[in-house]
Design a protein around this motif. Structure first.
Motif, PDB file in Angstrom:
ATOM      1  N   MET A   1      -3.840   3.676  -1.679  1.00  0.00           N
ATOM      2  CA  MET A   1      -4.559   2.444  -1.988  1.00  0.00           C
ATOM      3  C   MET A   1      -3.586   1.281  -2.032  1.00  0.00           C
ATOM      4  SD  MET A   1      -7.560   1.338  -2.495  1.00  0.00           S
ATOM      5  CE  MET A   1      -8.452   2.892  -2.487  1.00  0.00           C
TER       6      MET A   1
ATOM      7  N   GLU B   1       0.823  -1.207   0.000  1.00  0.00           N
ATOM      8  CA  GLU B   1       0.000   0.000   0.000  1.00  0.00           C
ATOM      9  C   GLU B   1       0.854   1.252   0.000  1.00  0.00           C
ATOM     10  OE1 GLU B   1      -2.784  -0.045   3.205  1.00  0.00           O
ATOM     11  OE2 GLU B   1      -3.552  -2.028   2.678  1.00  0.00           O
TER      12      GLU B   1
ATOM     13  N   TYR C   1     -16.014   3.431  -3.420  1.00  0.00           N
ATOM     14  CA  TYR C   1     -14.704   2.986  -3.857  1.00  0.00           C
ATOM     15  C   TYR C   1     -14.443   3.280  -5.334  1.00  0.00           C
ATOM     16  CZ  TYR C   1     -10.842  -0.275  -4.728  1.00  0.00           C
ATOM     17  OH  TYR C   1      -9.669  -0.843  -5.095  1.00  0.00           O
TER      18      TYR C   1
ATOM     19  N   PRO D   1     -10.307   3.530   3.890  1.00  0.00           N
ATOM     20  CA  PRO D   1      -9.235   4.324   3.278  1.00  0.00           C
ATOM     21  C   PRO D   1      -8.824   5.500   4.168  1.00  0.00           C
ATOM     22  CG  PRO D   1     -10.879   3.781   1.635  1.00  0.00           C
ATOM     23  CD  PRO D   1     -11.457   3.389   2.961  1.00  0.00           C
TER      24      PRO D   1
ATOM     25  N   TYR E   1     -13.339  -4.942  -1.967  1.00  0.00           N
ATOM     26  CA  TYR E   1     -12.908  -3.677  -1.387  1.00  0.00           C
ATOM     27  C   TYR E   1     -13.994  -2.620  -1.502  1.00  0.00           C
ATOM     28  CZ  TYR E   1      -8.453  -6.016  -1.478  1.00  0.00           C
ATOM     29  OH  TYR E   1      -7.461  -6.921  -1.276  1.00  0.00           O
TER      30      TYR E   1
ATOM     31  N   VAL F   1      -5.559  -2.528  -6.500  1.00  0.00           N
ATOM     32  CA  VAL F   1      -6.207  -1.562  -7.380  1.00  0.00           C
ATOM     33  C   VAL F   1      -5.628  -1.618  -8.799  1.00  0.00           C
ATOM     34  CG1 VAL F   1      -4.672   0.417  -6.975  1.00  0.00           C
ATOM     35  CG2 VAL F   1      -7.124   0.810  -7.342  1.00  0.00           C
TER      36      VAL F   1
END
Lengths: 413, 294, 292
Positions: free
Chosen positions: A262, A140, A245, A187, B253, A266
């Protein structure tokens, strides 16, 4: 009992041991991520082993905890299942519904297919036991738009102060500095956790768990205040708590926001040409910056192994062993080749045309000195809720940093 | 005394109603238009949105028309979202539940209000208390019971739960109806020598048919909108109902694909709307001829 | 006569199936759950007896009181809204639109058959601020009221009203039809007599129509409160109880406590409180309707 019925029941018993169906309870859709790879491999296996039919089951993420509780209560958990609560997993291990995968993989002779860093990460989260599969290995950090940075004369910030200054520069020019999904809440708490890790070092949350650090200590309050400041200055854009998201990711991929914090999961979105308007070449990644007077190093990265996936010990016999062996000796290669996914399984064949961002992530991963887990990784479900729910109030300024941390400290008990 | 249902008001008054006369100054058209816009616009927007791409959800203005009429979202909703399946699943659990609730409910209301027995007040009270029970109260014990009875992941788990939870309101509603109107007719029929079963089938059922439509409507509303029960008792994605199925397009997520979501919603809604439009006249006729008395 | 109506076998046939199902699916699990309120633990870790400590905890739990307050506030407003707008629509149908009301009735009824989760997803977009302005914000922007543009679902206060608006919007068509049915049942003679006595317009509505409609209004209120006190899916799908816990009703708090926090004993205690609340409200309404 007559001989005939005895023979019949023997046949029935034999029949049940022969059939070893595998069921996977997942929060992902069947055509996504790890679930897709496992599904494809399991169906391949099923072709030569019709006695091990594969079934996919789905539980929405929001409903997973409840579903697992109910299934566990009636001891009817499926063969392989997603589980998002370490505490619950610990209980399941004790009641024989979650397998010790270290023992299992060693017995099968495939322990070397597991990436040691990923194993260490899982063990740290689960009282030293390997009870979940490292289906992903995520790193991350802050992904940023190189073009925007260049156009505004910005460099990758090395300290929090620089990061805030860059954000101010961007904001002054009418650009949204950060995209963040406040709707998902996590987040936001990731930023608090990152700040704390820089302040106290990568083992900060382990020390909180051990009780040698308190969340009400000044460093944590400072972390909460730092994140609150970003929110108060509108650096997350309008209505951060309603941004879901996909919206947050799109804001970044459409060049409307300069940065997004993130995990590397992703990348599948970044690699989607239809959604990515800024180009993969144009995306960079920097680690959570250092903070003033902090003990942490920017060689430490936040890592995780994706959603925890456990194997039911109840079904952990020779047949399932064969299945595990088949699926997980192929999993790492297939996931990387087909989806560009970095997993906690060793890769024996590196595909030639690896997406650029996947290579970038791999490079960063190799340089990781210490990994640390996300903010709530050691928390009880109740404390996790308190942390995430109140984070929304924190960034809008509806709760003070002190209140936030003291509520959270209370919830840890 | 037989109660003759009066003809609907609107059809009786040849001349404008005084209330209407009095309020003629308010432009009727404006009110009706407002009501229609408020009701229909969101639905039209939903339909149009099911053609939009992810980009169009993040840029542009909300009332923009879709740029292309591509069916990609529908394909995804159909193949991954399995909306057709979920719709059938919803029907297959709601329709039998409705039938059971009506049959058992009318019988019980009849037994509780018309028949004479010692414990009937206590039993009525017991059912009445059932109205107030939130389903959360019984979720875990029920799960354990269904598991032991091998009813998990079957429609029976839904049907039994819906029926049991529908009974109290149905009985409450129908006993009220029997209390007000039915007793004299039934007693007259009994005096004429009919057996109690004949009375039930030939006199009572036809008489309550209209209120049954109303009850069924309200019960349908609650069953069709159930989320909790179907999420809890159904694991198998192929048995999922519409509500649970709609939660589908959010990933691990929290990713949500808005285009396919609205396409799913449209697909889920379309058959309902068609069925509803076909049955509408019947429902409304039943309703307007029936009586709603507490 | 007496013998026919006291026939035990017939009573069993009529009441038996419903009673059996009711007892097995509702009564037994309730008693079972009541047992849980005296325990602590979870289904996996096992339960142990803790006496009344869950009830003590409930009384001292600020999260419980705020959830209770939310539930009451929400139920009162939404039920009032559903029945009020239902009544207004019913009056519109029967006195203004008359026979041509079929189309309007049909359209207004449409949201009733839509799944709540779908409606919630729709409303999330209609009240959005990012990435694009939702309907309300676009409207405010268009009429140059940009100061009022705000994240409607991102603030506890306004999110509450969005939930209220959504649930009223969704169900008013149902109550409109129920009340319309009631209006159709008022005998023309009664109205005519009232008119001869000089009652017109609002006076007629107030003194003749509303009193005659009371039983139907009460029934509608019971149905409505019965649903709104147990609100779950609209909140879950619209706000998930947030931001923070500002839109968390008792049902959601109970659900989270039991299933996310694995505190089944305490969760059951919250469910008991919710049940008591539902009982008190229903009993008040039923008693008042019996008086009428």
């Amino acid at each position: 009992m007559t001989t005939r019925t005895a023979a019949l029941s023997a046949l029935l018993v034999l029949g049940t041991t022969l059939a070893a169906p595998v069921t996977f309870l997942s929060v992902q859709n069947e055509d996504q991520g790890a679930t897709k790879i496992i599904g494809e491999l399991a169906r391949e296996y099923q072709k030569t082993n019709p006695a091990s039919p594969y079934t996919y089951q789905n539980a929405p993420q929001t409903d997973l905890a409840q579903k697992l509780q109910l299934l566990a209560a009636s001891s009817s958990l499926p063969t392989v299942y997603n589980i998002d609560q370490p505490a619950l997993l610990g209980q399941l291990y004790k009641t024989g519904q979650a397998a010790d995968l270290e023992a299992t993989f060693k017995k099968l002779g495939i322990y070397n297919t597991l990436n040691p860093a990923a194993v260490a990460l899982i063990k740290r989260q689960n009282d030293g036991r390997l009870v979940t599969l490292p289906l992903e290995l995520n790193i991350e950090g802050f992904w940023y738009n190189k073009a925007i940075f260049a156009a505004n004369g910005l460099k990758e910030p090395r300290t929090w102060a620089e990061l805030v200054k860059d954000a101010a520069t961007l904001n002054a020019k009418g650009l949204q500095p950060f995209a963040a999904s406040g709707d998902q809440k996590w987040p936001l708490t990731r930023l608090i956790g990152g700040y704390a890790a820089r302040k106290y070092g990568y083992d900060v949350m382990d020390r909180v768990k051990a009780g040698t650090l308190k969340l009400t200590d000044p460093g944590f309050v400072e972390a909460a205040r730092a994140v609150q400041d970003l929110g108060k200055k509108n650096y997350f854009g309008k209505g951060v708590n309603t941004v879901d998201y996909a919206t947050a990711v799109d804001q970044f991929l459409q060049g409307k926001a300069a940065m997004i914090y993130m995990g590397s999961w992703v990348l599948s979105d970044f690699n989607d040409a239809a959604r990515n308007k800024i180009g993969t070449q144009n995306i960079g990644l920097f680690n959570f910056p250092a903070v003033t007077g902090g003990k942490g190093s920017t060689n430490d990265w936040s890592l995780n192994t994706g959603i925890s996936t456990a194997v039911n010990q109840k079904f952990n016999d020779a047949d399932l062993g064969n299945w595990i062996k088949y699926v997980f000796t192929r999993y790492g290669n297939k996931a990387l080749a087909e989806s560009g996914m970095i997993t906690g399984f060793t890769v024996t064949q590196t595909p030639r045309n690896l997406p650029v961002l996947t290579s970038l992530t791999q490079t960063k991963l190799k340089a990781v000195k210490n990994g640390y887990l996300w903010f709530e990784a050691n928390f009880s479900p109740k404390a996790t809720s308190v942390a995430t729910d109140n984070a929304q109030l924190l960034v809008t300024g509806d709760i003070t940093p002190q209140d936030y941390m003291s509520k959270l400290q209370d919830a840890l008990k | 005394m037989t109660r003759i249902a009066p003809a609907p008001l609107a059809e009786r008054s040849g001349r404008p109603h005084p209330l209407a006369e009095r309020l003629q100054s308010v432009p009727l058209f404006v009110i009706v238009a407002l009501v229609l816009v408020v009701t229909v616009y969101p639905l039209v927007w939903m339909l149009l949105s099911s053609f939009k791409t992810a980009d169009e959800f993040s840029g542009g203005v909300i009332w923009a028309l879709p740029r292309t009429f591509s069916f990609d979202n529908f394909v995804r909703a159909w193949t991954v979202g399995k909306m057709n399946l979920y719709f059938v699943n919803s029907l297959l659990s709601v329709i039998p539940s409705l039938a059971l609730v009506i049959l058992m409910g009318v019988g019980a209301a009849f037994g509780l209000e018309i028949m004479r027995w010692r414990l009937k007040t206590s039993v009525s009270l017991l059912f009445l208390l059932g109205i107030m029970i939130p389903i959360q109260m019984v979720l875990l014990p029920l799960f354990t019971m269904y598991f032991r009875a091998h009813l998990l992941d079957t429609r029976w788990a839904l049907i039994l739960t819906y029926t049991a939870f529908g009974l109290p309101t149905t009985i409450f509603f129908l006993t009220g109806y029997f209390r007000n109107f039915a007793r004299e007719i039934i007693e007259a029929a009994v005096v004429d020598g009919a057996t109690i079963y004949q009375v039930f089938w030939k006199v009572v059922l036809p008489m309550v048919m209209n209120s049954v439509v109303t009850v069924a409507l309200v019960q349908f509303f609650f069953m069709w909108n159930d989320l909790l029960v179907s999420l809890t008792f159904i694991n198998n994605p192929d048995l999922r109902t519409i509500q649970a199925g709609l939660l589908n397009f959010a990933g691990q997520y929290g990713q949500r694909e808005w285009g396919p979501t609205f396409a799913s919603v449209t697909l889920a809604v379309a058959p309902t709307v068609i069925v509803y439009l076909l049955l509408n006249q019947k429902i409304m006729k039943g309703l307007t001829a029936g009586a709603v008395k507490g | 006569m007496e013998r026919t109506l006291r026939d035990w076998r017939a009573i069993t046939v009529f009441v038996g199936p419903a009673l059996l199902l009711f007892v097995v699916i509702l009564v037994v699990p309730i008693v079972w759950s009541l047992g849980y309120t005296l325990t602590e633990g979870s289904v996996i870790a096992g339960f142990h007896f803790v006496g009344l400590s869950n009830y003590v905890r409930l009384a001292q739990d600020p999260a419980f009181w705020s959830a209770l307050w939310f539930s009451v506030k929400y139920a009162v407003l939404v039920s009032a809204g559903q029945v009020f707008f239902g009544l207004m629509l019913a009056l519109l149908y029967s006195f203004y639109l008359k026979r041509s009301s079929v189309l309007v009735r049909t359209l207004v009824f449409l949201p009733v058959v839509l799944p709540t989760v779908a409606v919630a997803q729709l409303f999330v977009k209609l009240f959005a601020i990012a990435p694009q302005y939702g309907f309300l914000n676009s409207f405010l922007h268009a009429v140059h009221l940009d100061d009022l543009v705000q994240p409607w679902l991102g603030q506890g206060g306004s999110a509450f009203w969005v939930i209220v608006v959504m649930d009223v919007w969704k169900a008013m068509g149902l109550y409109a039809v129920l009340l319309y049915t009631g209006l159709m049942d008022i005998p023309e003679d009664t109205l005519e007599a009232a008119r001869l006595d000089g009652a017109h317009g609002w006076k007629l509505t107030q003194f003749i129509i509303l009193p005659l409609l009371t039983p139907v209004i009460v029934t509608s209120l019971i149905f409505s409160l019965n649903g709104t006190l147990k609100v779950f899916d609209s909140v879950l799908a619209l706000t998930g109880g947030g931001p923070g816990t500002s839109t968390t009703p008792l049902t959601l708090y109970m659900y989270k406590t039991s299933f996310s926090y694995s505190q089944y004993g305490y969760g059951s205690t919250i469910a008991v409180a919710l049940t008591l609340l539902c009982m008190i409200v229903s009993l008040i309404i039923i008693r008042r309707s019996r008086e009428n």
